[in-house]
Design an enzyme around this catalytic site. Structure first.
Site, short mmCIF file in Angstrom:
data_model
loop_
_atom_site.label_atom_id
_atom_site.label_comp_id
_atom_site.label_asym_id
_atom_site.label_seq_id
_atom_site.Cartn_x
_atom_site.Cartn_y
_atom_site.Cartn_z
CG HIS A 165 -1.81 -1.22 1.23
ND1 HIS A 165 -2.13 -1.92 2.37
CD2 HIS A 165 -2.47 -1.82 0.20
CE1 HIS A 165 -2.94 -2.92 2.03
NE2 HIS A 165 -3.16 -2.88 0.73
CD GLU A 168 -0.64 0.81 4.36
OE1 GLU A 168 -1.88 0.72 4.25
OE2 GLU A 168 0.11 -0.18 4.38
CG HIS A 258 0.88 -3.45 5.39
ND1 HIS A 258 -0.01 -3.22 4.38
CD2 HIS A 258 1.52 -4.61 5.07
CE1 HIS A 258 0.06 -4.18 3.47
NE2 HIS A 258 0.98 -5.04 3.87
CD GLU A 334 -1.31 -3.04 9.25
OE1 GLU A 334 -1.09 -1.82 9.02
OE2 GLU A 334 -1.80 -3.81 8.41
ZN LIG Z 1 -1.48 -1.68 4.31
#
Ligand SMILES: [Zn+2]
Length: 373
Positions: A165, A168, A258, A334
């Site tokens: 992504h 990010e 991420h 994350e």
């Molecule tokens: Zn992500």
């Protein structure tokens, strides 16, 4: 006053420059409805205050990401600090007290394409590093893989991929810190890891989305982290190329880096919902999480995503596909866009420096997990 986003990873549209607050809108990812990443420069009169409003914030990909969110700002594009913002369920409001003629504003500190090329360049100076171009993206950019360590001698193989992504950016700040520490010959944790482990690192899984200023997709509008079951060179060459290499090499640990829009914590998501998730998966996951929490006060295990029910994992997600395919530890890490609420920093929030530090602290959990294999 003048606003522009005509540069690498720029994203903003001026809806009404004459109103106060000035009305702005974030552009959607190409061929996609996702949006949330913004990055632009405001020029004005130093000493003046400018009220800004992102009018389409409420329809962004993760509206809860705006709650208690503070905008990232920089005058010199190196030091990023935070500006308070207010969210009423529709728009994001903030105001800039301009100290110099121009300021950059972004969803998170950008990690530029030039910095990405710099990273590949300085990393490959080290004799222990191989740089390989796996193929090209739809916009014609290189998909680059860095291999660190001696594949012939290594007992263990660890994969790290980042920025599926593209908005990010904390993920690539993390990889930069990781490689910096891994290649530091004065770092004993790195030296002992490299004695028997080889690392396969993809610093940027989504070059086109990064340069285009996307939040979540590639040039074709594909969410790469939903392409792992059947990637194609037409729609998701980024995943196709990396997945082929993984199938060729295999691996013992897979880490997918991420950022999360909403949750103000660092955490990992595992692959507990895949078919065949077993005691071994659970033990490796537990070992990793415990060691990471010991190594860093910025990592925690209390807060995170809801667990998948057994057998109900979405197998198009990279971590689930890897955990199933290679029957080993696969984790999504994350980091927050906002801050780590357990250890907040009122000036910078979650920041590039803290991403880099967290990356150094991941050596211990990798070591402990590999020991238990
Ligand atoms: Zn992500």
């Amino acid at each position: 006053m003048y606003i522009t986003s005509d540069f690498d990873s720029g994203n903003i549209e001026v809806v009404n420059a004459d109103s106060s607050p000035v009305e702005l809108a974030i552009r959607q990812d190409n061929h996609s409805h996702f949006y949330q990443w913004f990055h632009f420069r405001l020029e004005g009169e130093a000493g003046k205050s400018y009220a800004l409003r992102i009018v389409n914030a409420g329809k962004a990909a993760y509206p809860e990401g705006w709650e208690n969110y503070r905008v990232c700002a920089s005058y010199d594009r190196h030091n990023w600090f935070r500006i308070d913002a207010g969210y009423d369920g529709h728009s994001l409001d903030f105001s800039v007290d301009l100290e110099r003629p121009a300021i950059y504003l972004a969803y998170f500190a950008p990690f530029s394409w030039e910095r990405h090329l710099d990273l590949l360049a300085w990393a490959q100076l080290d004799e222990r590093v191989q740089l390989q171009t796996l193929g090209k993206t739809l916009d014609g950019r290189d998909m680059s893989l860095l291999t660190v360590g001696d594949a012939a001698k290594a007992r263990h193989r660890v994969w790290m991929i980042a920025r599926q992504h593209p908005g990010e950016t904390m993920a690539e700040w993390f990889v930069e810190g990781f490689l910096d520490a891994l290649l530091d010959e004065a770092n004993p944790a790195a030296r002992s890891l490299l004695a028997d482990t080889v690392f396969y690192v993809v610093p940027n899984m989504n070059p086109d989305g990064s340069v285009r200023g996307h939040l979540r997709t590639n040039a074709a509008g594909a969410n790469l982290n939903r392409e792992w079951q059947e990637p194609s060179m037409e729609r998701s060459p980024e995943v196709y190329l990396v997945r082929e290499k993984m199938l060729e090499i295999g691996g013992d640990i897979f880490l997918d880096i991420h950022g999360d829009e909403a949750l103000p914590f660092n955490f990992v998501a595992a692959c507990e919902g895949i078919p065949g998730y077993d005691e071994r998966h659970a033990k490796l996951e537990d070992t990793f999480k415990r060691a990471f929490a010991s190594a860093s006060a910025d990592f925690q295990t209390e807060r995170g995503y809801d667990l998948d029910k057994p057998g109900e994992a979405n197998m198009t997600v990279g971590t689930n596909w890897c955990g199933h395919q290679f029957r080993t530890l696969a984790l999504t890490l994350e980091m927050p866009f906002k801050d780590n609420d357990n250890l907040p920093d009122p000036i910078e929030g979650w920041s590039p420096a803290r991403c880099r530090q967290l990356a150094q602290d991941i050596f211990l959990p990798i070591r402990e997990t590999l020991k238990s294999l």
